[in-house]
Design a protein around this motif. Structure first.
Motif, mmCIF file in Angstrom:
data_model
loop_
_atom_site.group_PDB
_atom_site.id
_atom_site.type_symbol
_atom_site.label_atom_id
_atom_site.label_comp_id
_atom_site.label_asym_id
_atom_site.label_seq_id
_atom_site.Cartn_x
_atom_site.Cartn_y
_atom_site.Cartn_z
ATOM 1 N N PHE A 56 0.694 -1.130 -0.119
ATOM 2 C CA PHE A 56 -0.150 0.185 -0.143
ATOM 3 C C PHE A 56 0.997 1.246 0.143
ATOM 4 C CE2 PHE A 56 -2.694 -3.167 2.634
ATOM 5 C CZ PHE A 56 -3.514 -3.463 1.637
ATOM 6 N N SER A 57 0.554 2.151 -0.794
ATOM 7 C CA SER A 57 1.293 3.429 -1.022
ATOM 8 C C SER A 57 0.606 4.389 -2.097
ATOM 9 C CB SER A 57 2.782 3.227 -1.524
ATOM 10 O OG SER A 57 2.845 2.833 -2.954
ATOM 11 N N LEU A 58 1.194 5.606 -1.705
ATOM 12 C CA LEU A 58 0.451 6.649 -2.640
ATOM 13 C C LEU A 58 0.599 6.569 -3.997
ATOM 14 C CD1 LEU A 58 -1.066 9.306 -2.892
ATOM 15 C CD2 LEU A 58 0.793 10.811 -2.184
ATOM 16 N N LEU A 129 -11.707 2.860 16.073
ATOM 17 C CA LEU A 129 -10.387 3.114 16.686
ATOM 18 C C LEU A 129 -9.767 1.776 16.949
ATOM 19 C CD1 LEU A 129 -11.356 5.447 19.594
ATOM 20 C CD2 LEU A 129 -10.089 6.053 17.656
ATOM 21 N N VAL A 130 -10.295 0.667 17.191
ATOM 22 C CA VAL A 130 -9.593 -0.417 17.412
ATOM 23 C C VAL A 130 -9.341 -1.612 16.331
ATOM 24 C CG1 VAL A 130 -10.252 -0.529 19.918
ATOM 25 C CG2 VAL A 130 -11.827 -1.651 18.406
ATOM 26 N N LEU A 131 -10.322 -0.927 15.114
ATOM 27 C CA LEU A 131 -10.092 -2.037 13.978
ATOM 28 C C LEU A 131 -10.090 -1.265 12.586
ATOM 29 C CD1 LEU A 131 -10.102 -4.885 12.857
ATOM 30 C CD2 LEU A 131 -12.685 -4.743 12.791
ATOM 31 N N LEU A 138 -1.935 1.520 10.204
ATOM 32 C CA LEU A 138 -0.856 0.478 10.184
ATOM 33 C C LEU A 138 -0.395 0.396 8.859
ATOM 34 C CD1 LEU A 138 -1.847 -2.473 12.563
ATOM 35 C CD2 LEU A 138 0.023 -0.771 12.816
ATOM 36 N N PHE A 139 -1.566 0.440 7.629
ATOM 37 C CA PHE A 139 -1.321 0.529 6.202
ATOM 38 C C PHE A 139 -0.475 1.241 5.831
ATOM 39 C CE2 PHE A 139 -5.771 -2.022 5.861
ATOM 40 C CZ PHE A 139 -4.911 -3.255 6.392
ATOM 41 N N GLY A 143 2.543 0.080 5.008
ATOM 42 C CA GLY A 143 2.336 -0.450 3.799
ATOM 43 C C GLY A 143 1.870 -1.877 3.380
ATOM 44 N N ASN A 144 1.956 -2.491 4.481
ATOM 45 C CA ASN A 144 1.266 -4.002 4.387
ATOM 46 C C ASN A 144 0.344 -4.322 5.621
ATOM 47 O OD1 ASN A 144 3.030 -5.021 6.770
ATOM 48 N ND2 ASN A 144 4.493 -4.426 5.385
ATOM 49 N N MET A 145 -0.160 -5.616 5.582
ATOM 50 C CA MET A 145 -1.096 -6.005 6.902
ATOM 51 C C MET A 145 -0.221 -6.796 7.770
ATOM 52 S SD MET A 145 -4.067 -7.716 4.360
ATOM 53 C CE MET A 145 -4.664 -6.826 2.960
#
Length: 342
Positions: A56-58, A129-131, A138-139, A143-145
């Motif tokens: 994940f990135s712009l 907030l928590v999910l 985090l992404f 940039g990842n899971m």
């Protein structure tokens, strides 16, 4: 400026797809369709790219959507020009009576109220907030899971809202919740346009006013839960399927299937989609439209299954609809107290 540019590309993506599928549609309705379709497919594409190794990135997201928008523009450029002409014609032909003006003023106030709430207050709803928003941050950071999955509380709902937040954060905005106000506005436009297929303008506006002032609809447009986007996708999928059944406009079947798939991309555990599929199959058999269920279910499952398969590959238990139904049945059977029944 980057936020406006990125959201404009998202809307253009949905606009060009809708023009390809349904050339004739009320112009205001098409604007609503363009947003929900563009944002939903944009986030789904981000997920698919990640599965193929693209973090994940712009830059990756911008390049992807730019390529898609350019390709689609050349495919539907004549229809896009006609859409602009239709909008201009519709604006010049508007003649509202006093009641219609009052309704529009009330709707405008509701839109502003929702937008002020989502732009002023930061993300504060617990599940977000928590999910939902937590995953997005985090992404953006990683940039990842990987980190999210390793921490445990990551699954439960698909990534549409989280990746929508991610996209907004990439574009430089610190307040992602305005996307839910845009869902609200889009829902009103789509609902109004679909009503105009069957009723006069005043009745359609009055019905839309009732929808907009429903507390659950208005309040849910002001915070970042999956409930409202899911409702928008599912309801409009059902309505467009009905329009296809009654008026036999082919593009609406495909549009309905995509929106139903995006509802599952928003929340995958709810089994409501089964009703739409069953109704469609029965209707198609009755009308001898045997190819329609194949097209519909093919599109729907192509949007639903990638996340389901990915989720189940990471979990130690099954998260499929059938497994949840089986668990529910066994829970009921195992907890029946016959002494109380007596």
């Amino acid at each position: 400026m980057l936020t406006i540019f990125g959201l404009s590309l998202t809307i253009l993506l949905g606009l060009f797809i809708s023009l390809f599928l349904v050339p004739k549609m009320y112009s205001l309705e098409r604007i609503g369709v363009s947003y929900v379709l563009g944002l939903g497919l944009m986030t789904f594409i981000m997920f698919i790219e990640f599965l193929f190794g693209v973090n994940f990135s712009l830059n990756s997201s911008l390049v992807t959507i730019l390529i898609l928008v350019v390709i689609l523009f050349f495919i539907v450029r004549k229809k896009a020009l006609q859409f602009l002409i239709d909008i201009r014609s519709d604006i010049h032909s508007i003649r509202l009576n006093k009641i219609e003006k009052v309704i529009l003023i009330i709707l405008g106030f509701l839109f502003v109220f929702s937008l002020v709430c989502t732009l002023y207050w930061p993300v504060g709803a617990w599940d977000s907030l928590v999910l939902y928003d937590w995953r997005a941050k985090l992404f953006v950071t990683n940039g990842n899971m990987d980190e999210g999955i390793s921490r445990g509380y990551f699954f439960g709902v698909p990534l549409l809202t989280s990746l929508a937040h991610t996209w907004v954060y990439f574009l430089g905005s610190k307040q992602p919740e305005f996307i839910y106000t845009l869902f609200f506005i889009s829902f009103v436009l789509m609902y109004y346009g679909s009503l105009r297929e069957f009723s006069k303008r005043l009745l359609s506006l009055f019905t839309v006013l009732i929808l907009s002032t429903t507390p659950d609809v208005l309040i849910h447009s002001t915070f970042s839960y999956t409930n409202f986007p899911f409702t928008v996708y599912f309801v409009m999928s059902t309505i467009y399927m009905y329009i296809w059944m009654v008026k036999e406009k082919r593009g609406y079947l495909v549009l309905s299937a995509i929106l139903l798939g995006l509802s599952a991309w928003t929340r995958s555990s709810e089994p409501f989609w089964i009703i739409n599929v069953i109704v469609l199959i029965i209707f198609s058999l009755y009308k001898r439209k045997y190819f329609s269920p194949i097209v519909f279910t093919g599109l729907f499952f192509s949007l639903r299954q990638p996340w389901v398969i990915f989720e189940n590959s990471k979990l130690e238990y099954s998260a499929t609809v059938s497994s949840k139904i089986s668990e529910g049945i066994w829970a009921i059977i195992n907890n029946i107290n016959f002494e109380l029944i007596e």
